[in-house]
Design a protein around this motif. Structure first.
Motif, PDB file in Angstrom:
ATOM      1  N   ARG A   1     -15.508 -11.592  58.841  1.00  0.00           N
ATOM      2  CA  ARG A   1     -16.115 -10.682  57.867  1.00  0.00           C
ATOM      3  C   ARG A   1     -15.361  -9.365  57.791  1.00  0.00           C
ATOM      4  O   ARG A   1     -15.237  -8.771  56.728  1.00  0.00           O
ATOM      5  CB  ARG A   1     -17.585 -10.439  58.231  1.00  0.00           C
ATOM      6  CG  ARG A   1     -18.457 -11.659  57.957  1.00  0.00           C
ATOM      7  CD  ARG A   1     -19.820 -11.519  58.610  1.00  0.00           C
ATOM      8  NE  ARG A   1     -20.540 -10.359  58.099  1.00  0.00           N
ATOM      9  CZ  ARG A   1     -21.305 -10.384  57.007  1.00  0.00           C
ATOM     10  NH1 ARG A   1     -21.454 -11.492  56.346  1.00  0.00           N
ATOM     11  NH2 ARG A   1     -21.905  -9.300  56.586  1.00  0.00           N
TER      12      ARG A   1
ATOM     13  N   ILE B   1     -15.843  -7.455  54.311  1.00  0.00           N
ATOM     14  CA  ILE B   1     -17.269  -7.459  54.000  1.00  0.00           C
ATOM     15  C   ILE B   1     -17.973  -6.561  55.007  1.00  0.00           C
ATOM     16  O   ILE B   1     -18.869  -5.816  54.677  1.00  0.00           O
ATOM     17  CB  ILE B   1     -17.841  -8.896  54.061  1.00  0.00           C
ATOM     18  CG1 ILE B   1     -17.200  -9.736  52.972  1.00  0.00           C
ATOM     19  CG2 ILE B   1     -19.348  -8.876  53.890  1.00  0.00           C
ATOM     20  CD1 ILE B   1     -17.512 -11.203  53.077  1.00  0.00           C
TER      21      ILE B   1
ATOM     22  N   GLU C   1     -13.424   0.853  43.559  1.00  0.00           N
ATOM     23  CA  GLU C   1     -12.719   0.003  42.612  1.00  0.00           C
ATOM     24  C   GLU C   1     -11.500  -0.662  43.259  1.00  0.00           C
ATOM     25  O   GLU C   1     -11.188  -1.806  42.981  1.00  0.00           O
ATOM     26  CB  GLU C   1     -12.302   0.829  41.391  1.00  0.00           C
ATOM     27  CG  GLU C   1     -11.692   0.036  40.242  1.00  0.00           C
ATOM     28  CD  GLU C   1     -12.590  -1.110  39.743  1.00  0.00           C
ATOM     29  OE1 GLU C   1     -13.829  -1.009  39.891  1.00  0.00           O
ATOM     30  OE2 GLU C   1     -12.045  -2.102  39.232  1.00  0.00           O
TER      31      GLU C   1
ATOM     32  N   ARG D   1     -12.675  -3.561  45.128  1.00  0.00           N
ATOM     33  CA  ARG D   1     -13.091  -4.596  44.183  1.00  0.00           C
ATOM     34  C   ARG D   1     -11.857  -5.356  43.676  1.00  0.00           C
ATOM     35  O   ARG D   1     -11.889  -6.579  43.528  1.00  0.00           O
ATOM     36  CB  ARG D   1     -13.843  -3.951  43.016  1.00  0.00           C
ATOM     37  CG  ARG D   1     -14.873  -4.852  42.370  1.00  0.00           C
ATOM     38  CD  ARG D   1     -15.665  -4.105  41.327  1.00  0.00           C
ATOM     39  NE  ARG D   1     -14.911  -3.901  40.108  1.00  0.00           N
ATOM     40  CZ  ARG D   1     -14.866  -4.801  39.116  1.00  0.00           C
ATOM     41  NH1 ARG D   1     -15.516  -5.920  39.203  1.00  0.00           N
ATOM     42  NH2 ARG D   1     -14.144  -4.555  38.042  1.00  0.00           N
TER      43      ARG D   1
ATOM     44  N   ARG E   1     -10.687  -8.011  45.993  1.00  0.00           N
ATOM     45  CA  ARG E   1     -11.481  -9.248  45.981  1.00  0.00           C
ATOM     46  C   ARG E   1     -10.848 -10.337  45.131  1.00  0.00           C
ATOM     47  O   ARG E   1     -11.117 -11.514  45.322  1.00  0.00           O
ATOM     48  CB  ARG E   1     -12.888  -8.973  45.438  1.00  0.00           C
ATOM     49  CG  ARG E   1     -13.635  -7.875  46.133  1.00  0.00           C
ATOM     50  CD  ARG E   1     -14.296  -8.393  47.378  1.00  0.00           C
ATOM     51  NE  ARG E   1     -15.159  -7.388  47.980  1.00  0.00           N
ATOM     52  CZ  ARG E   1     -15.203  -7.132  49.271  1.00  0.00           C
ATOM     53  NH1 ARG E   1     -14.433  -7.808  50.095  1.00  0.00           N
ATOM     54  NH2 ARG E   1     -16.026  -6.222  49.743  1.00  0.00           N
TER      55      ARG E   1
ATOM     56  N   GLN F   1     -10.888 -14.326  48.731  1.00  0.00           N
ATOM     57  CA  GLN F   1     -12.218 -14.813  48.404  1.00  0.00           C
ATOM     58  C   GLN F   1     -12.877 -15.447  49.629  1.00  0.00           C
ATOM     59  O   GLN F   1     -12.190 -15.814  50.586  1.00  0.00           O
ATOM     60  CB  GLN F   1     -12.144 -15.835  47.273  1.00  0.00           C
ATOM     61  CG  GLN F   1     -11.837 -15.212  45.919  1.00  0.00           C
ATOM     62  CD  GLN F   1     -13.082 -14.637  45.274  1.00  0.00           C
ATOM     63  OE1 GLN F   1     -14.143 -15.239  45.271  1.00  0.00           O
ATOM     64  NE2 GLN F   1     -12.958 -13.427  44.741  1.00  0.00           N
ATOM     65  N   VAL F   2     -14.190 -15.571  49.575  1.00  0.00           N
ATOM     66  CA  VAL F   2     -14.938 -16.043  50.737  1.00  0.00           C
ATOM     67  C   VAL F   2     -15.765 -17.279  50.369  1.00  0.00           C
ATOM     68  O   VAL F   2     -16.368 -17.323  49.298  1.00  0.00           O
ATOM     69  CB  VAL F   2     -15.892 -14.939  51.257  1.00  0.00           C
ATOM     70  CG1 VAL F   2     -16.629 -15.409  52.506  1.00  0.00           C
ATOM     71  CG2 VAL F   2     -15.125 -13.673  51.529  1.00  0.00           C
TER      72      VAL F   2
ATOM     73  N   TYR G   1     -18.912 -19.454  52.080  1.00  0.00           N
ATOM     74  CA  TYR G   1     -19.866 -19.280  53.182  1.00  0.00           C
ATOM     75  C   TYR G   1     -20.274 -20.616  53.806  1.00  0.00           C
ATOM     76  O   TYR G   1     -20.102 -21.680  53.238  1.00  0.00           O
ATOM     77  CB  TYR G   1     -21.110 -18.560  52.674  1.00  0.00           C
ATOM     78  CG  TYR G   1     -20.860 -17.116  52.385  1.00  0.00           C
ATOM     79  CD1 TYR G   1     -21.144 -16.154  53.324  1.00  0.00           C
ATOM     80  CD2 TYR G   1     -20.316 -16.718  51.175  1.00  0.00           C
ATOM     81  CE1 TYR G   1     -20.909 -14.823  53.073  1.00  0.00           C
ATOM     82  CE2 TYR G   1     -20.075 -15.385  50.909  1.00  0.00           C
ATOM     83  CZ  TYR G   1     -20.373 -14.445  51.863  1.00  0.00           C
ATOM     84  OH  TYR G   1     -20.148 -13.132  51.606  1.00  0.00           O
ATOM     85  N   GLN G   2     -20.898 -20.476  54.981  1.00  0.00           N
ATOM     86  CA  GLN G   2     -21.346 -21.645  55.724  1.00  0.00           C
ATOM     87  C   GLN G   2     -22.427 -22.421  54.988  1.00  0.00           C
ATOM     88  O   GLN G   2     -22.415 -23.632  54.931  1.00  0.00           O
ATOM     89  CB  GLN G   2     -21.902 -21.172  57.068  1.00  0.00           C
ATOM     90  CG  GLN G   2     -22.653 -22.266  57.799  1.00  0.00           C
ATOM     91  CD  GLN G   2     -23.040 -21.835  59.191  1.00  0.00           C
ATOM     92  OE1 GLN G   2     -22.974 -20.658  59.522  1.00  0.00           O
ATOM     93  NE2 GLN G   2     -23.408 -22.772  60.016  1.00  0.00           N
TER      94      GLN G   2
ATOM     95  N   SER H   1     -25.642 -19.488  49.423  1.00  0.00           N
ATOM     96  CA  SER H   1     -24.638 -18.625  48.813  1.00  0.00           C
ATOM     97  C   SER H   1     -24.583 -18.768  47.293  1.00  0.00           C
ATOM     98  O   SER H   1     -23.801 -18.097  46.647  1.00  0.00           O
ATOM     99  CB  SER H   1     -23.270 -18.891  49.427  1.00  0.00           C
ATOM    100  OG  SER H   1     -22.892 -20.214  49.194  1.00  0.00           O
TER     101      SER H   1
ATOM    102  N   GLU I   1     -27.890 -14.560  50.912  1.00  0.00           N
ATOM    103  CA  GLU I   1     -26.448 -14.714  51.041  1.00  0.00           C
ATOM    104  C   GLU I   1     -25.750 -14.656  49.681  1.00  0.00           C
ATOM    105  O   GLU I   1     -24.633 -14.177  49.567  1.00  0.00           O
ATOM    106  CB  GLU I   1     -26.133 -16.028  51.755  1.00  0.00           C
ATOM    107  CG  GLU I   1     -24.812 -15.966  52.473  1.00  0.00           C
ATOM    108  CD  GLU I   1     -24.614 -17.174  53.378  1.00  0.00           C
ATOM    109  OE1 GLU I   1     -24.281 -16.962  54.528  1.00  0.00           O
ATOM    110  OE2 GLU I   1     -24.809 -18.309  52.917  1.00  0.00           O
ATOM    111  N   TYR I   2     -26.444 -15.159  48.620  1.00  0.00           N
ATOM    112  CA  TYR I   2     -25.742 -15.160  47.328  1.00  0.00           C
ATOM    113  C   TYR I   2     -25.506 -13.760  46.799  1.00  0.00           C
ATOM    114  O   TYR I   2     -24.606 -13.551  45.989  1.00  0.00           O
ATOM    115  CB  TYR I   2     -26.459 -16.034  46.294  1.00  0.00           C
ATOM    116  CG  TYR I   2     -27.917 -15.743  46.053  1.00  0.00           C
ATOM    117  CD1 TYR I   2     -28.895 -16.547  46.621  1.00  0.00           C
ATOM    118  CD2 TYR I   2     -28.313 -14.699  45.247  1.00  0.00           C
ATOM    119  CE1 TYR I   2     -30.234 -16.309  46.404  1.00  0.00           C
ATOM    120  CE2 TYR I   2     -29.648 -14.448  45.016  1.00  0.00           C
ATOM    121  CZ  TYR I   2     -30.612 -15.262  45.607  1.00  0.00           C
ATOM    122  OH  TYR I   2     -31.935 -15.021  45.387  1.00  0.00           O
TER     123      TYR I   2
END
Lengths: 583, 265
Positions: A376, A381, A402, A405, A408, A412-413, A415-416, A421, B162-163
């Motif tokens: 993270r 994050i 910005e 941003r 990003r 990219q991420v 998730y588990q 998510s 989480e989203y």
């Protein structure tokens, strides 16, 4: 359905079988609808043997284990078939008589150790309770025996632990307590429903070892319910493979594994991470030649979305410089326990590593190792207390607003938890185009086209575009999450346990997809997992973490073949599916 | 089909549909003029000709109840709409911004909740002037506090989903996340609550009208109908009782339907 001769002569009336199930059918009723969960299943468990039921979620394996002791969840009922336990038909037995069998002659080890113990009762007392009830032991004898049982299941300092409450024990210890309770009255049969799936791998092995020893010492038969074929392979004498409420294959463990006849079993064997050791190779994608890929959005390069939308970033020249590098990351959390002086937990302690472009660096560790916190921080994050995060040679540690941003777009991420998510109210189209909208790439029509192409990219049908996450399976959802992460054409993806919430055969498919996409778009991955079996399928480099420290790091082949640290060796040995090969 | 298994719900739903129809086209149900009476027919008990009897001016009470539905239901609906909107915005801001601003906003909300709603409404009507619309605003402010509280707690819950974090990691701006993820996912319980609140609002609007803060005579309104029959309770009890029964029936029906809406979600 494939039948094989079992150990016992003619599965049926053999006196050697402690349990015989024949023609069992179980249905669930809810809101006027009937759903058949088990559709006619027959098997038997020989005395003193371990029989494993293997299947994926929804296959009906847990329903069987619950119906054996008539503990189905609401709406479930046995509609036909018989369950004969030591000559007694359990389906016809009165509830009162059944209570004398449950706990005394049939033990049960539940899946989740955190919910299965009474939080207000000392653990020694919980074991003693069942001894007093079934064995009619005196209070003092039961208390002494409870401590003995704790010692037998390998709980250190058992007499002190007996006076503790469940929350003072770790998950692995709680599960051992439950195993002790299941065996407390010397049962003839123990049903263990996913006894270790909530535990870390090294703990999983210890718990299973303990169970196996108890079974062989006492001659207890065990019905082991698991989704993990490798666990079954290590522990069971016989394996039943279930799919959609039916047994599709059954036989001796070794035989089923080495020579599976049913196509579903073959798929399971091929997918089990513990049974495969090599890194997955990128496959030519079936749609690669004819599909719309390469036509508009993706020209086979990672940044093609940006170029086709006339984005602002230039394509970085692939070089030897790492795409992501972290140096000396430190992160601490203040622990506040009531009644104790405030202490500091160092979650990440001086961690450094570098991810090379187009490669996968994996962090492996058990819960509490700091691997997710590290990821993270690397993905910006969370923030670190000290240390540096370099992306493409630039210091991004303190980027804000910005500028952050814009970063990003390149990192990219995934998730588990694919259930958490994705916004449950959005359609897939809105989910996948969200990043495009956020960066105002293309007009509405273009974005809708992109969404369809991205779905094909992750091998989902574009027809799903108007569905919502609730209408998809776990694997499909994770594909959607990957498609969304791909939308901006990032250079780097942080994958936080991307497959640990999925069934084994689905895991394999998602891992293969990730490897394919990596080759196709020259992606770099930072891959987080607790499972070395998964990690060795995708990694180029491995970092092993424990309690916030890096224990060992290096090329995957070297770490897997000749680990220098004892802890890494222990992790490697804990991957299920290896005992089978040795024996 | 499934509705048939719940007769209470079915009756409530049909009754509410009829009431809504009366709000839209009262002439469909009214048997007489709501405003013009026949002097010779005053104070008549309920009969086939005058279902709810007639009042001291010879007006048909049933027709006055039918015509009164428009003002009563509309004022209550407006009250709920204003209450939800104000409460949702306040709750969203408090939950999303957090910190000292959250604390300050919520203490003000606490004050609003601490004062009984009807008292708050009285204060508002007294300062805005009499009439059905100021009654609506008064009732709305009385209800807004609890909407704000529920909204805030929902925002706090959704914000940790989480989203929401995932959207941030995708590069979506904070304001956009708030409107596209947090608001839609947080508003569901607030909307269920609003449906329940409608019944209470009808009751509050009627109560304020009964006290004389609502529409002035001769405009028919449920609360004022009950009030005007008060003087004749001993001789013509139907003047107060029958409009009162209608109010109770509507509130019960709204609650039953709202309960179902809340349960089905």
């Amino acid at each position: 359905m494939t039948q094989r001769p079992l150990d016992a002569p003619a599965a049926g009336e053999s006196v050697d079988d402690i349990l015989q199930v024949s023609g069992l059918q179980v249905e669930y009723h809810s809101a006027g609808e009937t759903f058949p969960a088990v559709r006619g299943v027959s098997f038997s468990i020989p005395r003193g043997k371990i029989v494993a039921i293997v299947g994926e979620s929804g296959s009906g394996k847990s329903t069987i284990s619950q119906s054996l002791i008539r503990r189905l969840s609401t709406g479930g009922s046995i509609t036909s078939g018989s369950i004969v336990f030591d000559g007694i038909n359990l389906t016809q037995l009165s509830e009162k008589k059944l209570r004398r069998i449950r706990g005394a002659r049939i033990g049960f080890v539940p899946q989740d150790p955190s919910n299965s113990l009474n939080p207000l009762m000392k653990i020694g007392e919980q074991i003693a309770e069942s001894l007093r009830l079934h064995e009619k032991s005196s209070a003092s004898a039961a208390a002494v025996r409870a401590v003995e049982i704790l010692r037998e299941v390998g709980i250190p300092d058992a007499s002190a632990r007996a006076g503790q409450y469940p929350h003072q024990l770790s998950g692995g210890m709680r599960q051992r307590v439950l195993i002790g309770m299941a065996w407390a009255c010397n049962p003839d049969l123990v049903i263990a429903d996913e006894p270790t799936s909530a535990l870390d791998v090294t703990v999983q092995r210890q718990v299973l070892d303990r169970m196996e020893r108890l079974a062989s010492e006492r001659g207890t038969a065990v019905l082991l319910v698991t989704h993990d074929l490798a666990v079954a392979a290590d522990r069971a004498d016989e394996i039943l493979v279930m799919q959609q409420g039916l047994i599709v294959e059954q036989g001796h463990a070794k035989e089923v594994l080495e020579n599976p006849t049913h196509s579903y079993t073959q798929r399971l064997v091929a997918a089990a991470p513990g049974l495969n050791s090599a890194r997955l190779q990128a496959q030519l994608l079936p749609f690669g030649s004819s599909g719309p890929l390469g036509s508009s959005l993706f020209a086979g390069r990672p940044i093609s979305v940006e170029t086709s939308f006339e984005g602002i970033e230039k394509i970085p020249v692939p070089g030897l410089a790492p795409v992501l590098e972290v140096r000396k990351l430190v992160k601490t959390f203040a622990l506040r326990t009531p009644g104790a002086p405030a202490s500091v937990l160092t979650a990440v302690n001086n961690v450094s590593f570098a991810v090379q472009r187009g490669q996968t660096l994996s962090i492996v560790g058990e819960s509490g190792s700091g691997k997710t916190t590290t990821a993270r921080i690397a993905a910006r994050i969370a923030s670190a207390d000290s240390g540096t995060v370099l992306f493409d040679g630039e210091d991004v540690t303190t980027l804000q607003g910005e500028k952050l941003r814009q970063l990003r777009r390149r990192i990219q991420v995934v998730y588990q938890n694919p259930f958490g998510s994705l916004d449950p109210r959005m359609t897939l189209e809105r989910i996948i185009t969200e990043p495009l909208r956020a960066f105002k790439l293309g007009d509405r029509k273009r974005q809708a086209e992109a969404a369809k192409e991205l779905l094909e990219c992750v091998q989902l049908s574009p027809d799903l575009i108007n569905r919502r996450p609730g209408q998809l399976s776990g694997g499909q959802r994770q594909r959607v999450a990957i498609a969304r992460a791909l939308a901006l054409g990032p250079e780097m993806m942080v994958l936080d346990e991307p497959v640990s919430a999925l069934d084994v055969s689905v895991q394999e498919q998602i891992l293969q997809l990730l490897v394919n996409l990596q080759a196709q778009f020259n992606l770099s991955y930072l891959f987080i997992s607790h499972d070395l079996g998964v990690i060795r399928q995708v990694s180029d480099e491995i970092v092993v973490m424990r309690f916030g420290d890096v224990i060992e790091a290096g090329p995957a082949a070297q770490i897997l073949k000749s680990p220098t640290q004892a802890y890494t060796r222990e992790l490697l040995e804990s991957i299920p599916g290896q005992l089978q090969g040795q024996s | 089909m499934r509705l048939l298994k719940k007769p209470g719900l079915l009756v409530s739903a049909i009754f509410l549909l009829l009431v809504l129809l009366a709000v839209a086209v009262p002439s469909l149900f009214a048997t007489h003029s709501p405003l013009e009476g026949v002097a010779a027919e005053k104070m008549l008990p309920p009969s086939a000709e005058h279902w709810f009897g007639t009042d001291h001016l010879g007006r048909d009470v049933y027709s006055r109840v039918v015509y009164g539905a428009r003002l009563s239901v509309a004022a209550a609906a407006l009250a709920v709409l204003i209450g939800v909107s104000v409460g949702a915005v306040v709750g969203l801001v408090a939950g999303a911004v957090g910190g000292k601003i959250d604390f300050a906003i919520m203490r003000v909300v606490d004050v609003f909740i601490a004062v009984p709603g009807i008292l708050l409404a009285l204060i508002v009507v007294a300062s805005l002037g009499f009439g059905p619309w100021s009654v609506a605003v008064g009732v709305a402010l009385g209800a807004a506090g609890s909407f704000a509280r529920v909204m805030r707690s929902q925002v706090l819950r959704v914000r940790n989903e989480e989203y929401v974090e995932a959207a941030g990691a995708l590069g979506v701006r904070r304001g956009t996340i708030l409107l596209s993820h947090v608001l839609p996912n947080a508003s569901r319980p607030v909307i269920s609550m609003a449906a329940l609140e409608l019944g209470t609002a009808i009751l509050s609007v009627s109560a304020l009208s009964f006290l004389g803060f609502g529409p002035q005579p001769p405009t028919p309104e449920w609360g004022s109908l009950v009030a005007s029959g008060r003087e004749f309770v001993a001789t013509a009890p139907w003047l107060s009782i029958l409009p009162g029964v209608v109010i109770v029936a509507v509130v019960l029906a709204v609650n039953r339907v709202a309960q179902q809406l809340g349960a089905s979600k």
